[in-house]
Design an enzyme around this catalytic site. Sequence first.
Site, PDB file in Angstrom:
ATOM      1  N   CYS A 130       0.813  -1.218   0.000  1.00  0.00           N
ATOM      2  CA  CYS A 130       0.000   0.000   0.000  1.00  0.00           C
ATOM      3  C   CYS A 130       0.849   1.272   0.000  1.00  0.00           C
ATOM      4  CB  CYS A 130      -0.947  -0.013   1.195  1.00  0.00           C
ATOM      5  SG  CYS A 130      -2.041  -1.452   1.195  1.00  0.00           S
ATOM      6  N   LYS A 196      -7.923   0.316  10.580  1.00  0.00           N
ATOM      7  CA  LYS A 196      -7.955  -0.795   9.628  1.00  0.00           C
ATOM      8  C   LYS A 196      -6.998  -1.867  10.125  1.00  0.00           C
ATOM      9  CE  LYS A 196      -7.009  -2.032   4.837  1.00  0.00           C
ATOM     10  NZ  LYS A 196      -6.785  -1.525   3.481  1.00  0.00           N
ATOM     11  N   LYS A 249     -12.537  -1.263  10.231  1.00  0.00           N
ATOM     12  CA  LYS A 249     -12.528  -2.314   9.217  1.00  0.00           C
ATOM     13  C   LYS A 249     -11.648  -3.465   9.670  1.00  0.00           C
ATOM     14  CE  LYS A 249     -10.831  -3.052   4.607  1.00  0.00           C
ATOM     15  NZ  LYS A 249     -10.012  -2.545   3.532  1.00  0.00           N
ATOM     16  N   TYR A 314     -20.901  -5.400   0.235  1.00  0.00           N
ATOM     17  CA  TYR A 314     -21.180  -5.986  -1.075  1.00  0.00           C
ATOM     18  C   TYR A 314     -22.645  -6.402  -1.177  1.00  0.00           C
ATOM     19  CZ  TYR A 314     -16.182  -5.829  -0.892  1.00  0.00           C
ATOM     20  OH  TYR A 314     -14.900  -5.363  -0.754  1.00  0.00           O
TER      21      TYR A 314
HETATM   22  C1  PBG Z   1      -6.296  -2.271   0.195  1.00  0.00           C
HETATM   23  C2  PBG Z   1      -7.663  -2.637   0.624  1.00  0.00           C
HETATM   24  C3  PBG Z   1      -8.058  -3.865   1.120  1.00  0.00           C
HETATM   25  C4  PBG Z   1      -9.425  -3.799   1.337  1.00  0.00           C
HETATM   26  C5  PBG Z   1      -9.839  -2.519   0.985  1.00  0.00           C
HETATM   27  N1  PBG Z   1      -8.732  -1.799   0.555  1.00  0.00           N
HETATM   28  C6  PBG Z   1      -7.280  -5.100   1.324  1.00  0.00           C
HETATM   29  C7  PBG Z   1      -6.011  -5.055   2.037  1.00  0.00           C
HETATM   30  O1  PBG Z   1      -5.740  -4.137   2.825  1.00  0.00           O
HETATM   31  O2  PBG Z   1      -5.251  -5.978   1.815  1.00  0.00           O
HETATM   32  C8  PBG Z   1     -10.262  -4.918   1.839  1.00  0.00           C
HETATM   33  C9  PBG Z   1     -11.705  -4.873   1.531  1.00  0.00           C
HETATM   34  C10 PBG Z   1     -12.398  -6.167   1.636  1.00  0.00           C
HETATM   35  O3  PBG Z   1     -11.833  -7.198   2.062  1.00  0.00           O
HETATM   36  O4  PBG Z   1     -13.589  -6.185   1.285  1.00  0.00           O
HETATM   37  N2  PBG Z   1      -5.861  -1.014   0.568  1.00  0.00           N
HETATM   38 ZN    ZN Z   2      -3.758  -0.804  -0.156  1.00  0.00          ZN
END
Ligand code: PBG
Ligand code: ZN
Length: 325
Positions: A130, A196, A249, A314
């Site tokens: 990221c 997150k 999240k 979703y």
């Molecule tokens: C990546 C990102 C992720 C999700 C949203 N943005 C995955 C991760 O951090 O690996 C996950 C969303 C989901 O699982 O529905 N920045």
């Molecule tokens: Zn990311």
Amino acid sequence: MGYPLHRPRRLRQSEIWRRMVRETRLTGDALIYPLFIVPGRGVRRAVVSMPGICQLSVDEAVKEAKMAVEAGVLALILFAAPTEKDAQASAALDPKGLVPEAIAAIKHAYPKLLVWADVCLCGATDHGHCGHVLPTGEIDNDSSVETLAKVALNYARAGADAVAPSDMMDGRVLAIRKLLDGAGYLNTPIVSYAAKYASAYYGPFREAAQSAPAFGDRRAYQMDPANGREALREVLLDIEEGADLVMVKPAGPYLDVIARVRAAVTVPVVAYHVSGEYSLIKAAAERGWIDERAAVFESLTGILRAGADLIMTYYAPDVCRWLAE
Ligand code: PBG
Ligand code: ZN
């Protein structure tokens, strides 16, 4: 004094009573529907680990937006899975990239539908992290923040109704706010993925967004699932930096965090019912092991009861349709 004077069942004796004393009401207004944008035309490719969800080319995304609007969805969030990936995340900085193109096409067709843009580098980097990777393999915070702010500006210019940084770098909300304000985008809200967690529940998403890290994992930037107090620290920092909404999240395994964040802040709290939470219900429902609709209502109601104002899910169009039946 309790029983026999008190009989809580009196208020549960009929559906009318239950409806009247219900504390939490799930409505479609609270839901944000995620879409995955891929290159091409006429592409609608099923994500195997997320039955019912597809990767969509821009033209198909407009059709999906139509379906969502007709169901009653008020907002989408866009993720992109470009095929061209490099160390600079160039695809995310391209004003003609997938997200700007999708924003323009969807806003043109449905001006009132809110279109949020997820801001991260993982979908556009060749290593799938990221942020930018140093020669040591570490993720470099400050150069990543600079790039993330440019990505956010790219999406704001394209007409995004909100930008949502999901990278978990320190200081990115402030950097984004400054760059947006400097360019005149004073009214573009920032939805911060503030708390997150490094979660196994993102597995199916990584197939959908083609964003799995090529080496290592995300634990040096996403939060340790064991930490609750730290979520408050992250959330309060992001609000100080100018976040307009904050997100927790995943949602279901972190209801305590949602409740604590709700008690600590005055901004709207968003919870992300993530891909793994979706896929678990889908997989059990496909086997006839669970009542899908009841499980979805219960999961989303629980997230609202914990204190979330909004839920990214979703299931958004399905829930809107089910509520209208
Ligand atoms: C990546 C990102 C992720 C999700 C949203 N943005 C995955 C991760 O951090 O690996 C996950 C969303 C989901 O699982 O529905 N920045
Ligand atoms: Zn990311």
